[in-house]
Design a protein around this motif. Structure first.
Motif, PDB file in Angstrom:
ATOM      1  N   PRO A 493       0.818  -1.230   0.000  1.00 18.14           N
ATOM      2  CA  PRO A 493       0.000   0.000   0.000  1.00 18.14           C
ATOM      3  C   PRO A 493       0.838   1.261   0.000  1.00 18.14           C
ATOM      4  CG  PRO A 493      -0.167  -1.196   2.076  1.00 18.14           C
ATOM      5  CD  PRO A 493       0.533  -2.083   1.130  1.00 18.14           C
ATOM      6  N   ILE A 494       2.008   1.250   0.678  1.00 16.71           N
ATOM      7  CA  ILE A 494       2.855   2.454   0.691  1.00 16.71           C
ATOM      8  C   ILE A 494       3.396   2.729  -0.711  1.00 16.71           C
ATOM      9  CG2 ILE A 494       5.032   3.400   1.542  1.00 16.71           C
ATOM     10  CD1 ILE A 494       4.474   2.085   4.209  1.00 16.71           C
ATOM     11  N   SER A 495       3.855   1.674  -1.402  1.00 20.80           N
ATOM     12  CA  SER A 495       4.408   1.866  -2.750  1.00 20.80           C
ATOM     13  C   SER A 495       3.330   2.388  -3.701  1.00 20.80           C
ATOM     14  CB  SER A 495       4.985   0.546  -3.269  1.00 20.80           C
ATOM     15  OG  SER A 495       3.980  -0.428  -3.423  1.00 20.80           O
ATOM     16  N   ASN A 496       2.074   1.930  -3.518  1.00 22.32           N
ATOM     17  CA  ASN A 496       0.987   2.438  -4.356  1.00 22.32           C
ATOM     18  C   ASN A 496       0.744   3.922  -4.108  1.00 22.32           C
ATOM     19  OD1 ASN A 496       0.296   0.109  -5.807  1.00 22.32           O
ATOM     20  ND2 ASN A 496      -0.821  -0.722  -4.076  1.00 22.32           N
ATOM     21  N   HIS A 567      -7.828  -3.156   2.320  1.00 23.31           N
ATOM     22  CA  HIS A 567      -6.376  -2.989   2.466  1.00 23.31           C
ATOM     23  C   HIS A 567      -5.702  -2.747   1.118  1.00 23.31           C
ATOM     24  CE1 HIS A 567      -2.505  -3.515   4.519  1.00 23.31           C
ATOM     25  NE2 HIS A 567      -2.118  -4.220   3.477  1.00 23.31           N
ATOM     26  N   PHE A 568      -6.206  -3.434   0.054  1.00 18.15           N
ATOM     27  CA  PHE A 568      -5.576  -3.311  -1.262  1.00 18.15           C
ATOM     28  C   PHE A 568      -6.425  -2.480  -2.223  1.00 18.15           C
ATOM     29  CE2 PHE A 568      -2.026  -6.076  -0.615  1.00 18.15           C
ATOM     30  CZ  PHE A 568      -2.445  -7.018   0.327  1.00 18.15           C
ATOM     31  N   VAL A 571      -4.794  -0.454  -5.126  1.00 15.77           N
ATOM     32  CA  VAL A 571      -4.049  -1.140  -6.198  1.00 15.77           C
ATOM     33  C   VAL A 571      -4.749  -0.903  -7.537  1.00 15.77           C
ATOM     34  CG1 VAL A 571      -3.293  -3.385  -7.069  1.00 15.77           C
ATOM     35  CG2 VAL A 571      -3.183  -2.880  -4.622  1.00 15.77           C
ATOM     36  N   GLU A 572      -3.999  -0.464  -8.501  1.00 18.96           N
ATOM     37  CA  GLU A 572      -4.522  -0.169  -9.841  1.00 18.96           C
ATOM     38  C   GLU A 572      -4.341  -1.376 -10.767  1.00 18.96           C
ATOM     39  OE1 GLU A 572      -6.041   3.447  -9.270  1.00 18.96           O
ATOM     40  OE2 GLU A 572      -5.492   3.125 -11.344  1.00 18.96           O
ATOM     41  N   ASN A 573      -5.192  -1.464 -11.802  1.00 19.96           N
ATOM     42  CA  ASN A 573      -5.046  -2.435 -12.906  1.00 19.96           C
ATOM     43  C   ASN A 573      -5.152  -3.890 -12.446  1.00 19.96           C
ATOM     44  OD1 ASN A 573      -4.579  -0.268 -14.667  1.00 19.96           O
ATOM     45  ND2 ASN A 573      -2.396  -0.247 -14.125  1.00 19.96           N
ATOM     46  N   VAL A 574      -5.731  -4.133 -11.297  1.00 23.82           N
ATOM     47  CA  VAL A 574      -5.954  -5.514 -10.848  1.00 23.82           C
ATOM     48  C   VAL A 574      -7.402  -5.623 -10.373  1.00 23.82           C
ATOM     49  CG1 VAL A 574      -5.349  -7.308  -9.198  1.00 23.82           C
ATOM     50  CG2 VAL A 574      -3.549  -5.889 -10.184  1.00 23.82           C
ATOM     51  N   THR A 601      -1.806 -12.182  -0.971  1.00 26.53           N
ATOM     52  CA  THR A 601      -2.378 -11.200  -1.895  1.00 26.53           C
ATOM     53  C   THR A 601      -1.296 -10.286  -2.453  1.00 26.53           C
ATOM     54  OG1 THR A 601      -4.409 -11.244  -0.571  1.00 26.53           O
ATOM     55  CG2 THR A 601      -4.177  -9.477  -2.179  1.00 26.53           C
ATOM     56  N   GLY A 602      -0.373  -9.861  -1.588  1.00 25.80           N
ATOM     57  CA  GLY A 602       0.740  -9.013  -2.044  1.00 25.80           C
ATOM     58  C   GLY A 602       1.599  -9.725  -3.070  1.00 25.80           C
ATOM     59  N   ASN A 603       1.884 -11.018  -2.829  1.00 22.16           N
ATOM     60  CA  ASN A 603       2.667 -11.793  -3.796  1.00 22.16           C
ATOM     61  C   ASN A 603       1.952 -11.898  -5.143  1.00 22.16           C
ATOM     62  OD1 ASN A 603       4.620 -12.174  -1.887  1.00 22.16           O
ATOM     63  ND2 ASN A 603       3.971 -14.224  -1.299  1.00 22.16           N
TER      64      ASN A 603
END
Length: 692
Positions: A493-496, A567-568, A571-574, A601-603
């Motif tokens: 989430p931070i990287s997003n 939580h996610f 996240v784009e494009n998923v 989920t992150g993986n």
């Protein structure tokens, strides 16, 4: 809150009834006149007629020139008159200090106790931090020496309030519980019984501030049997119930206590104070449920009753909620006007409210495009919010250090006691040896005994060191697990968020107005979800620091899927798909399973980096007596060798390579479930969690 804090003194004061000014001429001695006049002062205090009490004390001080015991009482009452007549704290302070001086010299325990209690509050109100700390040290010395249960009952409560003023909830609760224990030892009067109820209610208010609402309700329930006869305290308790149920989103209970408050008779401004408090809570509930029109109606009442209460703190809080309502309704100019009014006194009474006000002011100015003012208020918000976080962190560290130091000192005392016992035994044995042995035989025997003891002590020391090393090794393993959890649960989430912010900063020309607004909402939603996840993870980590053991309970898969989706959400494009047709409920540790699901989920998201139409599907189903949770992605897949860390404990791992699978494996083993993976190049990957 000042009103409920002062209740301690009122309930310990002499019960009296209003009466006409007494005629002192029939009384021959000054002592007789002073007794009658003091009783007259008690009636004014009991009826909260502070202007009248001030006039009474002026004559009382003049009458008691050579009687320090009465002087102490009259100076105390004059200080109360100033304090509760438009908050004239400087004048009140001078009188409280004189009251303490005369009470000490005449050894009047109750007057001294009351003066110390009021000085504690007055120093805080005047921001006399150094004097307040000095007073607290004196109070602690008094508590170490006094045998008076009355003094302990009041002063432990006063100590608790000192720590509550600085949001140090742990010592506040400890001292308040001590105060309750001593109050229970006092005479079972109505006043003392109600005081016990007040203390329980104050502890509940601390748990409300700590956002531990179930614990707050527990202490409010404890207070109920003690406050049946006091509508004043009962009304305050109802308000704390409302605050808790607002946070728990329980509208039926909120309405129950809102209606109950209106049934309690009250005196002077306390009726308006409690009604303002109650309507503020109702408005807070409807803001949280995005019903701004209904929230506005209750906020109007909160402000109206706040104005009638003549209490600056309660009016400040009412204006704060009204400002939040205007913000929700989109009237940012009115929000700024109202919040600016509230901010004038917010810092004096409640730093948390001050932080909230400045945050909303910054957001309002930002919405209006006034970036200079938005930046200014955001700077204030950041400063005081950081201070609150630092105070919380310092308190946590201080508590941990104090716990460690106490534990270490206790162990040292035990070791010294053992050493002294051994030395005494050695001395006695040596004396007996000298009686029966001579010359060299005696010397050899003593040396042999010393060598034997030295060897035995060395063995014991080695055993202790081995035990400590084992505990240290386990602690390091636990720490590594938590770092891994934080790294994998928060990195995505931070990287997003960083990706969104870079895009907004570096390529604004790529974004039209609608896209920019959507991105901004994504950033806000992502940040809020990230904060919620961080609080969830850190609170769980704190509770697991010593043992890292799972806690089995019923876990609803639907809620797990809902939290994962939030939580996610940034996240784009998923595309995320969650299938749970059987509404499965598992018996497992919720936090362990959450961590496994987030990591998987992150993986999966990482596996879809190069897939334009990425889909992640979570499924829950039951077969026979087994339950299955599976996650499938339509990425490029891989080989079994890439997932070796799931099965091979000897696999070498690093922060960016294999640590997530390593954690998944350990956590799955801890809650007795199995992880299976099916993957192939070009056809995606499926992880299945099996519960038997």
């Amino acid at each position: 809150m000042r009103k409920i804090g002062f209740l301690f003194f009122l309930l310990f004061a002499i019960a009296a009834y209003p009466q006409q000014e007494p005629d002192l001429t029939p009384y021959k001695t000054t002592e007789q006149k002073l007794k009658v006049w003091l009783k007259y002062a008690d009636t004014a205090l009991d009826s909260e007629n502070y202007p009248k009490l001030l006039l009474i004390t002026e004559k009382g001080i003049d009458l008691a020139k050579n009687h320090p015991a009465y002087l102490g009482r009259f100076y105390l009452y004059r200080g109360i008159s100033y304090e509760f007549s438009n908050n004239q704290y400087q004048k009140a302070l001078a009188n409280y200090e004189l009251a303490l001086q005369y009470a000490k010299s005449s050894k009047q325990i109750k007057t001294e106790t009351s003066a110390l209690m009021r000085l504690n509050y007055t120093y805080y109100a005047l921001n006399e931090t150094a004097k307040n700390k000095e007073l607290i040290l004196y109070i602690k010395k008094v508590l170490d020496t006094t045998k008076s249960n009355y003094m302990k009952a009041v002063l432990y409560g006063s100590l608790g309030e000192y720590y509550l003023n600085y949001s140090e909830y742990e010592p506040f609760i400890q001292y308040q519980l001590k105060a309750i224990n001593y109050k229970k030892l006092l005479e079972k009067s109505v006043a003392n019984t109600e005081n016990i109820g007040v203390s329980y209610s104050q502890i509940a208010s601390a748990y409300v501030k700590m956002k531990q609402y179930h614990k707050a309700i527990e202490y409010l329930n404890d207070a109920k049997p003690y406050i049946k006869t006091s509508p004043y305290i009962s009304a305050f308790s109802c308000n704390y119930y409302m605050q808790s149920f607002v946070a728990l989103n329980n509208l039926d209970s909120i309405k129950k206590y809102y209606n109950l408050i209106h049934t309690y008779p009250s005196v002077n401004d306390s009726l308006f104070l409690n009604l303002s408090f109650a309507n503020r809570s109702m408005s807070e509930y409807y803001i949280g449920n995005h019903q701004s029109n209904t929230a506005y109606k209750y906020a109007q009442k909160a402000v109206l009753y706040g104005q009638k209460s003549n209490d600056d703190e309660i009016l400040m809080e009412a204006n704060t909620i009204m400002g939040k309502v205007w913000y929700e309704k989109g009237n940012y100019k009115k929000a700024i006007e109202t919040l600016t009014l509230a901010s004038k006194s917010a810092l004096t009474y409640d730093k948390e409210s001050f932080v909230t006000i400045n945050k909303k002011l910054s957001e309002s100015y930002a919405t209006l495009g006034n970036w200079e003012e938005a930046y200014r208020y955001n700077k204030i918000y950041s400063k005081y919010n950081d201070e609150m976080l630092q105070e919380s962190a310092k308190q946590s560290i201080a508590n941990a250090e104090a716990h460690y130091q106490n534990k270490t000192k206790g162990q040292k005392i035990k070791n010294l006691s053992i050493e002294n016992t051994i030395k005494n035994i050695q001395i006695k044995e040596s004396e007996k040896q000298r009686l029966f042995l001579i010359g060299g035989l005696s010397l050899v025997a003593i040396i042999g005994l010393l060598l034997f003891n030295q060897s035995r002590n060395r063995k014991k020391t080695n055993q202790k060191l081995q035990l400590l090393n084992k505990e240290l090794d386990e602690a390091n393993k636990i720490k590594a697990r938590f770092f891994g959890i934080l790294n994998h649960d928060l990195r995505s989430p931070i990287s997003n968020l960083i990706h969104f912010l870079h895009l907004q900063k570096e390529s604004p020309e790529l974004l039209d107005e609608a896209t920019a607004l959507r991105m901004q909402n994504k950033i806000i939603t992502g940040a809020e979800n990230l904060l919620s996840s961080m609080e969830d993870i850190l609170l769980w980590s704190k509770g697991q620091m010593e043992n890292f053991k799972p806690l089995q309970k019923k876990v609803t898969v639907a809620l797990l899927f809902e939290e994962t989706q939030k939580h996610f959400s940034s996240v784009e494009n998923v595309t995320f798909v969650f299938e749970n047709p059987e509404n499965i409920i598992l018996e497992t540790d919720e936090n362990y399973l959450k961590t496994i699901i987030r990591n998987l989920t992150g993986n999966a998201i990482q596996a879809l980096n190069k897939t334009s139409d990425g889909v992640i599907t979570w499924k829950a189903h039951q077969e026979n007596n087994s339950y299955f949770l599976s996650i499938t992605d339509n990425g490029s897949g891989g080989t079994r060798e890439e997932f070796k860390a799931l099965y091979d404990h000897s696999e070498v791992i690093g922060i960016k390579n294999g640590l997530g699978l390593h954690l998944i494996r350990d956590l799955a083993n801890a809650i007795n479930c199995k992880i299976e993976v099916v993957t192939a190049l070009g056809s995606g990957t499926t992880f299945t969690i099996l519960f038997q």
